[in-house]
Scaffold this motif. Sequence first.
Motif, PDB file in Angstrom:
ATOM      1  N   GLU A   1      48.048  28.637  48.558  1.00 28.61           N
ATOM      2  CA  GLU A   1      49.404  28.721  49.164  1.00 28.61           C
ATOM      3  C   GLU A   1      50.637  27.948  48.559  1.00 28.61           C
ATOM      4  N   LEU A   2      49.939  26.784  48.028  1.00 27.20           N
ATOM      5  CA  LEU A   2      51.093  25.759  47.278  1.00 27.20           C
ATOM      6  C   LEU A   2      51.267  26.485  45.840  1.00 27.20           C
ATOM      7  N   ALA A   3      50.272  26.907  45.221  1.00 30.35           N
ATOM      8  CA  ALA A   3      50.831  27.455  43.832  1.00 30.35           C
ATOM      9  C   ALA A   3      51.133  28.844  43.680  1.00 30.35           C
ATOM     10  N   GLY A   4      51.202  29.517  44.861  1.00 37.92           N
ATOM     11  CA  GLY A   4      51.729  31.216  44.843  1.00 37.92           C
ATOM     12  C   GLY A   4      50.822  31.850  44.253  1.00 37.92           C
ATOM     13  N   SER A   5      51.102  33.223  44.179  1.00 35.61           N
ATOM     14  CA  SER A   5      50.088  34.224  44.114  1.00 35.61           C
ATOM     15  C   SER A   5      49.511  34.410  42.510  1.00 35.61           C
ATOM     16  N   SER A   6      50.321  33.607  41.508  1.00 31.01           N
ATOM     17  CA  SER A   6      49.936  33.818  40.204  1.00 31.01           C
ATOM     18  C   SER A   6      50.252  32.209  39.685  1.00 31.01           C
ATOM     19  N   TRP A   7      49.283  31.839  38.658  1.00 28.47           N
ATOM     20  CA  TRP A   7      49.578  30.599  37.918  1.00 28.47           C
ATOM     21  C   TRP A   7      49.252  30.771  36.292  1.00 28.47           C
TER      22      TRP A   7
ATOM     23  N   SER B   1      39.714  39.062  32.769  1.00 29.31           N
ATOM     24  CA  SER B   1      38.406  38.962  33.419  1.00 29.31           C
ATOM     25  C   SER B   1      38.496  38.972  34.893  1.00 29.31           C
ATOM     26  N   ARG B   2      37.800  39.873  35.697  1.00 28.95           N
ATOM     27  CA  ARG B   2      38.107  39.719  37.032  1.00 28.95           C
ATOM     28  C   ARG B   2      36.879  39.224  37.759  1.00 28.95           C
ATOM     29  N   TYR B   3      37.122  38.351  38.785  1.00 27.81           N
ATOM     30  CA  TYR B   3      36.241  37.358  39.450  1.00 27.81           C
ATOM     31  C   TYR B   3      36.224  37.872  40.718  1.00 27.81           C
ATOM     32  N   ARG B   4      35.157  38.495  41.176  1.00 24.31           N
ATOM     33  CA  ARG B   4      35.039  39.077  42.877  1.00 24.31           C
ATOM     34  C   ARG B   4      34.145  38.114  43.627  1.00 24.31           C
ATOM     35  N   ARG B   5      34.936  37.390  44.179  1.00 24.48           N
ATOM     36  CA  ARG B   5      33.972  36.398  45.075  1.00 24.48           C
ATOM     37  C   ARG B   5      33.082  36.752  46.383  1.00 24.48           C
ATOM     38  N   ARG B   6      32.420  36.204  46.691  1.00 27.46           N
ATOM     39  CA  ARG B   6      31.487  36.616  47.999  1.00 27.46           C
ATOM     40  C   ARG B   6      32.240  36.920  49.155  1.00 27.46           C
ATOM     41  N   ASP B   7      33.286  36.388  49.331  1.00 32.84           N
ATOM     42  CA  ASP B   7      34.266  36.994  50.649  1.00 32.84           C
ATOM     43  C   ASP B   7      35.068  38.147  50.335  1.00 32.84           C
ATOM     44  N   THR B   8      34.743  38.686  48.958  1.00 30.49           N
ATOM     45  CA  THR B   8      35.290  40.040  48.732  1.00 30.49           C
ATOM     46  C   THR B   8      36.761  39.701  48.005  1.00 30.49           C
ATOM     47  N   SER B   9      37.374  38.638  48.166  1.00 30.34           N
ATOM     48  CA  SER B   9      38.517  38.311  47.275  1.00 30.34           C
ATOM     49  C   SER B   9      38.451  38.404  45.850  1.00 30.34           C
ATOM     50  N   GLU B  10      39.775  38.466  45.184  1.00 31.41           N
ATOM     51  CA  GLU B  10      39.513  38.428  43.645  1.00 31.41           C
ATOM     52  C   GLU B  10      40.738  37.664  42.948  1.00 31.41           C
TER      53      GLU B  10
ATOM     54  N   HIS C   1      47.155  40.834  45.706  1.00 26.73           N
ATOM     55  CA  HIS C   1      47.477  42.298  45.359  1.00 26.73           C
ATOM     56  C   HIS C   1      47.662  42.573  44.068  1.00 26.73           C
ATOM     57  N   GLN C   2      48.093  41.428  43.165  1.00 32.70           N
ATOM     58  CA  GLN C   2      48.177  41.551  41.608  1.00 32.70           C
ATOM     59  C   GLN C   2      46.916  41.708  40.936  1.00 32.70           C
ATOM     60  N   ALA C   3      45.883  40.980  41.515  1.00 26.89           N
ATOM     61  CA  ALA C   3      44.434  40.995  41.057  1.00 26.89           C
ATOM     62  C   ALA C   3      43.985  42.395  41.674  1.00 26.89           C
ATOM     63  N   ALA C   4      44.097  42.959  42.813  1.00 30.03           N
ATOM     64  CA  ALA C   4      43.539  44.303  43.153  1.00 30.03           C
ATOM     65  C   ALA C   4      43.900  45.262  42.614  1.00 30.03           C
TER      66      ALA C   4
ATOM     67  N   TYR D   1      43.913  45.668  39.302  1.00 35.89           N
ATOM     68  CA  TYR D   1      43.041  45.901  38.110  1.00 35.89           C
ATOM     69  C   TYR D   1      41.890  46.920  38.464  1.00 35.89           C
ATOM     70  N   ALA D   2      41.455  47.220  39.819  1.00 32.48           N
ATOM     71  CA  ALA D   2      40.471  47.926  39.924  1.00 32.48           C
ATOM     72  C   ALA D   2      40.563  49.209  39.372  1.00 32.48           C
ATOM     73  N   ALA D   3      41.780  49.715  39.362  1.00 29.55           N
ATOM     74  CA  ALA D   3      41.764  51.139  38.707  1.00 29.55           C
ATOM     75  C   ALA D   3      41.773  51.334  37.030  1.00 29.55           C
ATOM     76  N   THR D   4      42.114  50.023  36.503  1.00 32.01           N
ATOM     77  CA  THR D   4      41.890  49.777  35.007  1.00 32.01           C
ATOM     78  C   THR D   4      40.246  49.590  34.846  1.00 32.01           C
ATOM     79  N   ILE D   5      39.660  48.953  35.768  1.00 27.89           N
ATOM     80  CA  ILE D   5      38.185  48.957  35.627  1.00 27.89           C
ATOM     81  C   ILE D   5      37.363  50.295  35.747  1.00 27.89           C
TER      82      ILE D   5
END
Length: 298
Positions: free
Chosen positions: A81-87, A214-223, A239-242, A244-248
């Motif tokens: 939340e503090l960093a934003g959606s990308s860093w 590299s995509r990291y899928r967590r146990r809570d299904t977030s990415e 949504h920026q990470a999500a 990449y599902a089509a590329t995979i």
Amino acid sequence: MRDSEMPAPRERVLGLALRHARIEASFGLCELGRWVGVDPALLSSWELGQRVPSLEDVAGVLGALGVVGERKTRIMALARELAGSSWFTRESRADPALAGHERAAASVTVWAPLLIPDLLQIPDYVRLAFGPGLRDKDVLEQIVENRLDRNRILFGAETVETQLYVGSEALRNYFGDAEVMLRQVRYLKELLENSRTVKIQLVPSRAVTEGAFSRYRRRDTSEVVYCPHQRVGVFLAGHQAASYAATIERLAECALSPEDSLRQLSVAVAGFEEEVKAERLADEVGLTRLLAGEDPAE
């Protein structure tokens, strides 16, 4: 990372969470600073809420402290939340954060179109890849050590499910060192032949135009997705990470089968073996001419 004269509530909450985690793990500021490669004074400013750590820094601290599960999820959500959606991060500093994501992931997917994936690099390959642009040898050796530490997720009792797609262009000798490339590609071949946990498939590099990630899928299904680019990397979430599902999916469709990948690696190994033999023969001929008093270049 931004400064703040009066810590805002969320900064204070994040700082307190990091401080409590450190104290519960029985770490002092100096000891934790050595583990994560951060000045203790900067760690203190994070804990006081005076400065905001990047997501890579928070992940590195939590990884060093052994914070996992719901608690880690909560702290990382606040940091996000503090960093934003990308860093962004310098690539030479990314390994501790990547290690944290890898250990916490339920699965990892890697696409490496031009270079051997980080998790599969032998030490001399790392030195070749970073050496030309990194003059500080101590930093270089720390990167090598971090890479070796990260590849533990591929082996042992705590193996993380990892699918590695390697572009055919990654098997070329970009660095002019056939011996290192021979050992590196032979290592990939041996892994594919013998490992039951490491999944490696070759992909024609031109079949998928997206750059490395590299995509990291967590146990809570977030990415979270990490994209390296010319010594700078960017982490993407939400949504920026999500996206990449089509590329995979496309990578899975274009990838060679494990059997065909093994055949291609065998061909690459044979090619580098011939290149090494030719270089050694040329060296021997040159040495003979030099000992005979002739110009070895003629």
